[in-house]
Design an enzyme around this catalytic site. Structure first.
Site, short mmCIF file in Angstrom:
data_model
loop_
_atom_site.label_atom_id
_atom_site.label_comp_id
_atom_site.label_asym_id
_atom_site.label_seq_id
_atom_site.Cartn_x
_atom_site.Cartn_y
_atom_site.Cartn_z
CE LYS A 79 -3.91 1.59 2.62
NZ LYS A 79 -4.55 1.64 4.36
CB SER A 154 -8.30 3.89 2.83
OG SER A 154 -7.47 3.02 3.72
CB SER A 178 -8.86 0.69 5.81
OG SER A 178 -9.26 2.18 5.89
N1 GLN Z 1 -12.89 4.20 6.65
C1 GLN Z 1 -12.34 5.02 7.88
C2 GLN Z 1 -12.23 5.98 8.13
O1 GLN Z 1 -12.36 6.15 7.11
C3 GLN Z 1 -10.81 4.00 7.90
C4 GLN Z 1 -9.99 4.03 6.81
C5 GLN Z 1 -9.13 3.13 7.82
O2 GLN Z 1 -9.59 2.13 8.25
N2 GLN Z 1 -8.16 4.08 7.32
O3 GLN Z 1 -11.57 6.64 8.55
#
Ligand code: GLN
Length: 479
Positions: A79, A154, A178
């Site tokens: 990532k 994400s 994410s």
């Molecule tokens: N969807 C969550 C957020 O936007 C989690 C994001 C993540 O785990 N990096 O904060």
């Protein structure tokens, strides 16, 4: 589509025995990416020359050296919020579009020492803030199962790369879901380890008390193998525990007799679509037939999880992202006349809307007049949520839950309404707030789209997640 029909360990054994070479596998990965990535945009950058060179060096090593490396010759994706030496690490942000780290994150070092071959960096929501990979400055990623849908986020690029069969494994980061949520939408396995299990050194910080790096794979056993490699002790991260995970093969015995699976009423109530509920209930029946027991448990403070998470993560993000000021590294907007102009133009033009929204929310909840009402209150509720889990784990070994309220939604469907987007995280954020591990495993499809199931355990019990995850994988394969 899977990249390997075998597990990673079996493939590594085949490379060791000379049946196949790392070069041939890495080539196949790069060819598949070259054919498919334009459509999906899972990778932001691909390091073909570098990967081929490394594969051929690995192939040339003497046999005894090869044997000590558990990921020998295996292509992996990383990532793009995890630092890679000499390779751009953009966080899908204009702010870091020209940032080339002078060092590798610890997890990257661990992968390299284990013989893995990084092939490229994957797309994400800017600074990992989002649930759909639509917040990337470098374009959306599409779902490999249905390109009109989001891949989740994400870590959408990493999940799409594994789901599309570009690579057998990828690294993601999980602050509030994410890893698990995109894994669920792309039909692959995603494991968020216990907080502190895996070093965060070299992970670009979003919310430091919640962030955790973990693997995305096609097979549950591969996730266990990757966790063993990633969970090495690391003095460069003071929150990294001295608790390396051992991928003991007994975990995969398929003996689920007596396993107590907690069924929290709060996770299966209002707001959950039948598309998701039915495959999970079917799976639970299958596990019960194999000797597991379902036990009702209650997590009464779950209803505060989203509010608590979005106060804590924005507060931490506003502090972590203060470092992007145009002075030290990354993008600088030089059009202003004064230093203050430079700061504000850099941040105004370097960061995207969602990131700015979170910085504003975060500085608001931390401001002196509101700190007690918001941040402090959220910190207290966080403790209550953790206590709910502790109480539940007195009665059960693992908790079963959905990962997401619905299967992958259409691209653009929720971008205009941030609150709707935030609400999709309802089932995943509480594990991060409590610091406990969670796994997402494919458990069926609805309307052709993958549906995942989540299992959650108490701290350091990833073994139980892999055990029940693997039992689920096999039960579904033999259905
Ligand atoms: N969807 C969550 C957020 O936007 C989690 C994001 C993540 O785990 N990096 O904060």
């Amino acid at each position: 589509m899977r990249f390997l029909s075998d597990t990673i360990s079996e493939t590594v054994r085949n490379i060791h025995s000379g049946e196949i070479t790392s070069t041939s596998i890495v080539k196949r990965s790069l060819d598949t990416i070259a054919r498919g990535n334009e459509n999906l945009n899972a990778f932001l950058s691909v390091q073909s020359d570098h990967a081929l060179k490394r594969a051929s060096e690995l192939d040339g090593l003497p046999a005894d050296q090869k044997k000590s490396m558990p990921l020998f010759g295996i292509p992996v994706a990383i990532k793009d919020n995890i630092c890679t030496k000499g390779v751009p690490t953009t966080c899908a942000s204009h702010m870091l579009s020209n940032f080339v780290p002078p060092y590798d994150a610890s997890v990257v070092e661990f992968l390299l020492n284990a013989g893995a071959v990084p092939v490229g960096k994957t797309n994400l929501d800017e600074f990992a803030m989002g649930s759909s990979t639509e917040n990337s400055r470098f374009g959306i990623t599409r779902n490999p199962v249905d390109p009109s849908k989001i891949p989740g986020g994400s870590s959408g690029g990493s999940a799409a790369a594994v789901g599309a069969g570009f690579v057998p494994a990828a690294l993601g980061s999980d602050t509030g879901g994410s890893i698990r949520q995109p894994a669920s939408h792309c039909g692959v396995v995603g494991l968020k380890p216990t907080y502190g299990r895996v070093s965060r050194y070299g992970l670009v910080a979003f919310a430091s008390s919640l962030d955790q790096i973990g693997p995305i794979t096609s097979d549950v056993r591969d996730a266990g193998l990757l966790l063993e490699v990633l969970s090495q002790v690391d003095s460069r991260d003071s929150t990294c525990a001295r608790k390396p995970f051992s991928n003991n093969q007994d975990i995969y015995s398929l003996d689920t007799r007596g396993l107590r699976i907690g069924l929290p009423a709060e996770y299966f109530g209002e707001g959950l679509s039948d598309d998701v509920r039915l495959p999970i209930m079917n799976l639970l029946d299958m596990l019960k037939e194999r000797g597991a027991q379902a036990v009702p448990v209650s997590l009464p403070n779950l209803r505060f999880a989203i509010a608590t998470y979005y106060i804590i993560c924005t507060a931490e993000a506003s502090s972590n992202l203060a470092r992007y000021d145009g002075v030290k590294y990354g993008f600088r907007d030089t059009r202003g006349k004064t230093l203050t102009d430079m700061y504000s133009l850099t941040r105004q033009n370097g960061l995207g809307d969602e990131v700015k929204r979170r910085i504003m929310l975060g500085t608001y909840v931390l401001s002196s007049g509101y700190y007690d009402a918001y941040y402090l209150k959220a910190a207290k509720v966080r403790t209550l949520i953790a206590q709910d889990f502790n109480a539940a784990f007195e009665k059960c070994d693992v908790i079963i839950s959905p990962v997401s309220t619905t299967p992958a939604f259409s691209i653009g469907e929720k971008t205009e309404d941030p609150l709707q987007m935030y609400l999709t995280d309802i089932y995943t954020v509480s594990a991060n707030l409590a610091g406990i591990p969670g796994i997402s495993v494919p458990c069926g499809t609805a309307g052709g789209l993958p549906v995942g199931v989540q299992f959650i355990s108490s701290h350091w019990r990833e073994d139980l997640l892999l055990k029940v995850g693997y039992a689920s994988q096999v039960a579904l394969e033999n259905r």
